[in-house]
Design an enzyme around this catalytic site. Structure first.
Site, PDB file in Angstrom:
ATOM      1  CG  ASP A  51      43.797  40.965  41.453  1.00 31.91           C
ATOM      2  OD1 ASP A  51      44.665  40.708  42.305  1.00 31.91           O
ATOM      3  OD2 ASP A  51      42.578  40.743  41.636  1.00 31.91           O
ATOM      4  CB  SER A  52      48.933  42.918  43.552  1.00 32.26           C
ATOM      5  OG  SER A  52      49.737  41.985  42.855  1.00 32.26           O
ATOM      6  CG  ASP A  90      45.185  37.291  40.368  1.00 32.35           C
ATOM      7  OD1 ASP A  90      44.818  36.155  40.730  1.00 32.35           O
ATOM      8  OD2 ASP A  90      45.822  38.069  41.093  1.00 32.35           O
ATOM      9  CE  LYS A 120      46.296  34.570  42.759  1.00 28.28           C
ATOM     10  NZ  LYS A 120      45.270  35.439  43.379  1.00 28.28           N
ATOM     11  CD  GLU A 122      40.751  37.759  45.137  1.00 30.64           C
ATOM     12  OE1 GLU A 122      39.753  38.232  45.717  1.00 30.64           O
ATOM     13  OE2 GLU A 122      41.796  38.411  44.929  1.00 30.64           O
ATOM     14  CD  GLU A 189      46.129  38.133  50.226  1.00 31.19           C
ATOM     15  OE1 GLU A 189      45.804  37.706  49.107  1.00 31.19           O
ATOM     16  OE2 GLU A 189      46.388  39.330  50.462  1.00 31.19           O
TER      17      GLU A 189
HETATM   18  O1  KIV Z   1      47.376  39.799  43.174  1.00 31.16           O
HETATM   19  C1  KIV Z   1      48.269  39.285  43.870  1.00 31.16           C
HETATM   20  O2  KIV Z   1      49.421  39.740  43.906  1.00 31.16           O
HETATM   21  C2  KIV Z   1      47.910  38.119  44.668  1.00 31.16           C
HETATM   22  C3  KIV Z   1      48.910  37.624  45.644  1.00 31.16           C
HETATM   23  C4  KIV Z   1      48.963  38.539  46.814  1.00 31.16           C
HETATM   24  C5  KIV Z   1      48.650  36.231  46.054  1.00 31.16           C
HETATM   25  O3  KIV Z   1      46.854  37.604  44.521  1.00 31.16           O
END
Ligand code: KIV
Length: 271
Positions: A51-52, A90, A120, A122, A189
């Protein structure tokens, strides 16, 4: 170009074997077809459609605004490119917290509409029910502990987490829980390297670190950061392998100058 042209697809079982054999896992983010093709052919084991994307693709300050539809769009592009890597996506903010049925529906949409291999999300004990419900549908889940950017307004800063014993204890317990309920891997992280190493040795599933030291079972970086496309972000953990941002800037400047100076296109570059 490809080093792994005929290589078999990486699965969650392969990652487990890699941990068992002491082989490190290389994971990078990608959000589009062209970048994912390069990353996959270069031999990365896991591609994370993080989600980055909210930051590096859309220019938002945080990861919170990105939507499920937008994540699915990015994920489908990456899946079309990845011939070997496991593709993990994510679950974006607001699509799995507090409602395990919604979490399952979000995960199902990602799997069905993008063709990805895993999701994924959190958090630890607070998202246990959501993780269990997603797992019960046969969808592999990667956990994410330590600095969890979707909770940035709770933390207030992006500094190292679990430096104090109380938070370290909670992280140890959450990692053990995620392992026990069946997550196939956990991202750590920005936590102290000693703690990450200790927990990596204690739990069964592979751990993937970002700013968590060399004793995790694998590493992940945001691809735009390690290639030097994003230039304002330089935390201590980030190794820049290229100054691609500078090279792209120079190339574009040269193009502008060539067009203005009537140097491009030349006689060989036209019909
Ligand atoms: O969203 C992302 O890029 C991440 C990584 C930093 C692990 O969750």
């Amino acid at each position: 170009m490809s080093v792994h042209k005929d290589a078999k697809r990486i699965t969650t079982q392969v990652l487990q074997e890699m941990k068992h054999n002491g082989e490190k896992i290389a994971m990078l983010t990608a959000y589009d077809y062209s970048m994912a093709t390069l990353v996959d052919q270069a031999g990365v084991d896991v591609i994370l459609v993080g989600d980055s994307a909210s930051n590096v693709m859309a220019g938002h300050e945080t990861t919170l605004p990105i939507t499920l539809d937008q994540m699915i769009y990015h994920a489908a592009s990456v899946v079309r490119a990845a011939k070997r890597a496991l593709v993990v996506v994510d679950l974006p903010f607001g699509t799995y917290q507090g409602n395990s049925k919604e979490a399952l529906n979000s995960a199902i949409r990602i799997m069905k509409e993008s063709g990805a291999h895993a999701v994924k999300l959190e958090g630890g004990r607070e998202v246990r029910e959501s993780i269990e419900r997603i797992l019960s549908a046969g969808i592999p889940v990667m956990g994410h502990l330590g600095l969890t950017p979707q909770s940035i307004y709770k933390f207030g800063t992006y500094t190292v987490r679990a430096k104090e014993e109380e938070e370290a204890i909670r992280l140890r317990e959450d990692a053990a829980l995620l392992d026990e309920i069946g997550c196939f891997a956990v991202v750590f992280e920005k936590i102290p390297a000693g703690l990450a190493g200790e927990v990596s040795r204690a739990i069964h599933c592979p751990t993937i670190g970002i700013g968590a030291g060399g004793d995790c079972d694998g590493q992940v970086l945001v691809v735009h950061d390690m290639l030097g496309i994003t230039q304002s972000f330089s935390p201590r953990f980030l190794r820049r392998y290229l100054d691609l941002g500078d090279q792209m800037y120079n190339a574009v400047q040269q193009y502008v100058s060539d067009v203005r100076g009537r140097d491009f296109p030349n006689a060989d570059e036209q019909y």
